[in-house]
Design a protein around this motif. Structure first.
Motif, PDB file in Angstrom:
ATOM      1  N   SER A   7       0.686  -1.216   0.066  1.00  0.00           N
ATOM      2  CA  SER A   7      -0.057  -0.125   0.024  1.00  0.00           C
ATOM      3  C   SER A   7       0.862   0.720   0.192  1.00  0.00           C
ATOM      4  CB  SER A   7      -0.690  -0.112   1.503  1.00  0.00           C
ATOM      5  OG  SER A   7      -0.450   0.674   2.389  1.00  0.00           O
ATOM      6  N   LEU A   8      -0.565   1.900  -0.211  1.00  0.00           N
ATOM      7  CA  LEU A   8       0.751   3.477  -0.135  1.00  0.00           C
ATOM      8  C   LEU A   8       0.798   4.091   0.739  1.00  0.00           C
ATOM      9  CD1 LEU A   8      -0.718   5.207  -4.093  1.00  0.00           C
ATOM     10  CD2 LEU A   8       1.973   4.415  -3.220  1.00  0.00           C
ATOM     11  N   GLY A   9       0.701   3.861   2.095  1.00  0.00           N
ATOM     12  CA  GLY A   9       0.677   4.373   3.710  1.00  0.00           C
ATOM     13  C   GLY A   9       1.676   4.748   4.110  1.00  0.00           C
ATOM     14  N   THR A  10       3.013   4.234   3.816  1.00  0.00           N
ATOM     15  CA  THR A  10       4.305   4.839   3.888  1.00  0.00           C
ATOM     16  C   THR A  10       4.887   5.473   3.053  1.00  0.00           C
ATOM     17  OG1 THR A  10       5.041   3.091   3.450  1.00  0.00           O
ATOM     18  CG2 THR A  10       4.915   2.376   5.059  1.00  0.00           C
ATOM     19  N   VAL A  11       4.332   5.749   2.022  1.00  0.00           N
ATOM     20  CA  VAL A  11       4.978   6.483   1.415  1.00  0.00           C
ATOM     21  C   VAL A  11       4.014   8.028   1.522  1.00  0.00           C
ATOM     22  CG1 VAL A  11       5.549   6.904  -0.925  1.00  0.00           C
ATOM     23  CG2 VAL A  11       5.855   4.488  -0.215  1.00  0.00           C
ATOM     24  N   SER A  12       4.494   8.792   0.879  1.00  0.00           N
ATOM     25  CA  SER A  12       3.575   9.867   0.841  1.00  0.00           C
ATOM     26  C   SER A  12       3.537  10.643  -0.553  1.00  0.00           C
ATOM     27  CB  SER A  12       5.054  11.426   1.033  1.00  0.00           C
ATOM     28  OG  SER A  12       6.274  11.413   0.796  1.00  0.00           O
ATOM     29  N   LEU A  13       2.629  11.411  -0.167  1.00  0.00           N
ATOM     30  CA  LEU A  13       1.726  11.868  -2.136  1.00  0.00           C
ATOM     31  C   LEU A  13       2.420  12.516  -2.613  1.00  0.00           C
ATOM     32  CD1 LEU A  13      -1.837  13.362  -1.084  1.00  0.00           C
ATOM     33  CD2 LEU A  13      -1.156  10.746  -1.651  1.00  0.00           C
ATOM     34  N   ALA A  14       3.501  12.925  -1.889  1.00  0.00           N
ATOM     35  CA  ALA A  14       5.385  13.919  -2.764  1.00  0.00           C
ATOM     36  C   ALA A  14       6.060  13.260  -3.119  1.00  0.00           C
ATOM     37  CB  ALA A  14       5.924  14.802  -2.089  1.00  0.00           C
ATOM     38  N   GLY A  15       6.286  11.499  -2.373  1.00  0.00           N
ATOM     39  CA  GLY A  15       6.976  10.913  -3.349  1.00  0.00           C
ATOM     40  C   GLY A  15       5.942  10.145  -3.771  1.00  0.00           C
ATOM     41  N   ALA A  16       5.057   9.534  -3.865  1.00  0.00           N
ATOM     42  CA  ALA A  16       4.756   9.057  -4.959  1.00  0.00           C
ATOM     43  C   ALA A  16       4.461   9.341  -6.746  1.00  0.00           C
ATOM     44  CB  ALA A  16       2.954   8.605  -4.306  1.00  0.00           C
ATOM     45  N   TRP A  17       4.279  11.135  -6.182  1.00  0.00           N
ATOM     46  CA  TRP A  17       3.970  11.870  -7.753  1.00  0.00           C
ATOM     47  C   TRP A  17       5.511  12.061  -7.875  1.00  0.00           C
ATOM     48  CZ3 TRP A  17       1.652  14.173 -10.981  1.00  0.00           C
ATOM     49  CH2 TRP A  17       1.237  15.504 -11.701  1.00  0.00           C
ATOM     50  N   ARG A  18       6.453  11.535  -7.140  1.00  0.00           N
ATOM     51  CA  ARG A  18       7.740  12.053  -7.509  1.00  0.00           C
ATOM     52  C   ARG A  18       8.119  11.022  -8.765  1.00  0.00           C
ATOM     53  NH1 ARG A  18       9.328  14.696  -2.694  1.00  0.00           N
ATOM     54  NH2 ARG A  18       9.865  12.912  -2.068  1.00  0.00           N
ATOM     55  N   CYS A  19       7.862   9.752  -8.009  1.00  0.00           N
ATOM     56  CA  CYS A  19       7.973   8.387  -8.651  1.00  0.00           C
ATOM     57  C   CYS A  19       6.892   8.357 -10.346  1.00  0.00           C
ATOM     58  CB  CYS A  19       6.831   7.669  -7.725  1.00  0.00           C
ATOM     59  SG  CYS A  19       7.471   5.283  -8.753  1.00  0.00           S
ATOM     60  N   LEU A  20       5.356   8.852 -10.418  1.00  0.00           N
ATOM     61  CA  LEU A  20       4.961   8.745 -11.209  1.00  0.00           C
ATOM     62  C   LEU A  20       5.328   9.705 -12.548  1.00  0.00           C
ATOM     63  CD1 LEU A  20       2.632   7.801 -12.601  1.00  0.00           C
ATOM     64  CD2 LEU A  20       1.381   9.972 -11.802  1.00  0.00           C
ATOM     65  N   LEU A  21       6.297  10.529 -11.894  1.00  0.00           N
ATOM     66  CA  LEU A  21       7.154  11.774 -13.050  1.00  0.00           C
ATOM     67  C   LEU A  21       8.160  10.778 -13.328  1.00  0.00           C
ATOM     68  CD1 LEU A  21       6.686  15.355 -11.676  1.00  0.00           C
ATOM     69  CD2 LEU A  21       5.275  14.489 -13.079  1.00  0.00           C
ATOM     70  N   GLY A  22       9.038  10.341 -12.521  1.00  0.00           N
ATOM     71  CA  GLY A  22       9.989  10.000 -13.070  1.00  0.00           C
ATOM     72  C   GLY A  22      10.175   8.842 -14.007  1.00  0.00           C
ATOM     73  N   ILE A  23       8.722   7.711 -13.522  1.00  0.00           N
ATOM     74  CA  ILE A  23       8.246   6.929 -14.447  1.00  0.00           C
ATOM     75  C   ILE A  23       7.840   7.705 -16.380  1.00  0.00           C
ATOM     76  CG2 ILE A  23       6.482   5.093 -14.895  1.00  0.00           C
ATOM     77  CD1 ILE A  23       6.944   3.893 -12.132  1.00  0.00           C
ATOM     78  N   LEU A  24       6.896   8.115 -15.731  1.00  0.00           N
ATOM     79  CA  LEU A  24       7.235   9.545 -17.367  1.00  0.00           C
ATOM     80  C   LEU A  24       7.920   9.584 -17.987  1.00  0.00           C
ATOM     81  CD1 LEU A  24       3.325  11.575 -15.833  1.00  0.00           C
ATOM     82  CD2 LEU A  24       3.709   9.315 -17.428  1.00  0.00           C
ATOM     83  N   TRP A  25       8.817  10.212 -17.402  1.00  0.00           N
ATOM     84  CA  TRP A  25      10.146  10.777 -17.703  1.00  0.00           C
ATOM     85  C   TRP A  25      10.857   9.774 -18.634  1.00  0.00           C
ATOM     86  CZ3 TRP A  25      11.002  15.375 -19.902  1.00  0.00           C
ATOM     87  CH2 TRP A  25      12.668  15.522 -19.677  1.00  0.00           C
ATOM     88  N   ARG A  26      11.132   8.715 -17.973  1.00  0.00           N
ATOM     89  CA  ARG A  26      11.745   7.845 -18.520  1.00  0.00           C
ATOM     90  C   ARG A  26      11.328   7.599 -19.664  1.00  0.00           C
ATOM     91  NH1 ARG A  26      12.570   2.076 -18.218  1.00  0.00           N
ATOM     92  NH2 ARG A  26      14.428   1.218 -17.595  1.00  0.00           N
ATOM     93  N   GLU A  27       9.370   6.892 -19.881  1.00  0.00           N
ATOM     94  CA  GLU A  27       9.336   6.307 -20.405  1.00  0.00           C
ATOM     95  C   GLU A  27       9.049   7.233 -21.764  1.00  0.00           C
ATOM     96  OE1 GLU A  27       8.268   2.485 -21.477  1.00  0.00           O
ATOM     97  OE2 GLU A  27       9.103   3.014 -19.038  1.00  0.00           O
ATOM     98  N   ALA A  28       9.010   9.047 -21.811  1.00  0.00           N
ATOM     99  CA  ALA A  28       9.271   9.570 -22.922  1.00  0.00           C
ATOM    100  C   ALA A  28      10.656  10.145 -23.332  1.00  0.00           C
ATOM    101  CB  ALA A  28       8.679  10.932 -22.519  1.00  0.00           C
TER     102      ALA A  28
END
Length: 281
Positions: A7-28
């Motif tokens: 779950s995302l319970g131990t991860v902050s929303l900011a961390g989840a957002w950075r992870c999402l942006l990182g994956i998007l940037w890598r795929e781009a």
């Protein structure tokens, strides 16, 4: 390697957002460096539009059926199917990159993230879907010069359909990638999954015309998820909503993504069985 949390319970929303942006940037970045991927994504549907459809234009017209309000030429009819073809191939390309990452070991780096696997897979799916959007709109621009002119507002109303159909087809690609052990096996997926899905659908012919030729084939098309992706795009390109297609695309997307998340579970999924004892991540 420790498993990612559930779950995302131990991860902050900011961390989840950075992870999402990182994956998007890598795929781009991967997409930008693979220019042939963008070109090939356009060549396939354009060949169908310029050659196949042009050859049948004077032979096969389509009578007035929803969402069309007038008699249309054949090349206008197949445009939604060709849009869905772009997204189908993009979903398979994304699944190919998953197999490549698994073979090269870079998947291990991704899975060492504190983010849960379902989040990582969903982020990869979202990235692949977003990358398909510019390909579709470039194709629509070229088709407009060819005389295919849906309502101007249709370019906006079709966007939710593109996102939903892209998510469904990308989730199917994720599910298939869990069962592909080597890159060489991807050709088999092309022959036994992609092309049957495309041809046994409403992409090339209306279902009522298919039924005239073969009721059995009509039933096969009715069970094909790709048919509903095509029809969802077709209706929303003309500012209408096909409720049945909308609900089925959503349902298939949830089922395929849920299957992919389960398949990528190292304890229960297909990855564990395909990899075998002692296999790497």
């Amino acid at each position: 390697m420790s498993a990612a949390p559930d779950s995302l319970g131990t991860v902050s929303l900011a961390g989840a957002w950075r992870c999402l942006l990182g994956i998007l940037w890598r795929e781009a970045l991967r997409f930008v460096h693979q220019r042939t991927r963008f070109i090939s994504a356009l060549v396939r549907p354009l060949v169908w539009l310029f050659i196949f459809a042009a050859g049948f234009r004077s032979v096969l017209g389509v009578s007035i059926i929803p969402p069309y309000e007038t008699y249309i030429l054949y090349d206008e009819y197949i445009v939604p199917g060709l849009i869905a073809m772009i997204q189908l191939f993009n979903g398979m390309q994304s699944s190919l990159s998953m197999v490549y990452d698994r073979e090269m070991g870079s998947m291990r780096v991704l899975l060492t993230s504190p983010m849960p696997r379902w989040y990582l897979l969903t982020a990869r799916l979202l990235a692949g879907t977003l990358l398909s959007l510019p390909q579709v709109y470039v194709f629509l621009l070229i088709a407009r010069f060819w005389g295919i002119e849906p309502p101007p507002l249709g370019y906006v109303t079709v966007l939710p359909a593109l996102v939903l159909s892209g998510l469904m087809l990308g989730a199917l690609g994720l599910l298939l990638s869990s069962a592909i052990r080597q890159l060489e096996n991807f050709a088999g997926v092309m022959n036994f999954v992609i092309f049957p899905m495309f041809f046994a659908s409403s992409a090339l012919y209306p279902l009522w015309k298919v039924e005239e030729a073969s009721p059995l084939l009509r039933d096969v098309c009715g069970f094909n998820p790709f048919t509903y992706a095509v029809e969802l795009v077709r209706f929303m390109l003309y500012g209408q909503i096909d409720t049945q297609s909308l609900l089925l695309v959503l349902g298939f997307a949830v089922v395929f993504l849920g299957g992919a998340i389960l398949a990528y579970d190292p304890a229960r999924g297909l990855i564990a069985r395909v990899r075998g004892p002692g296999g790497g991540g």
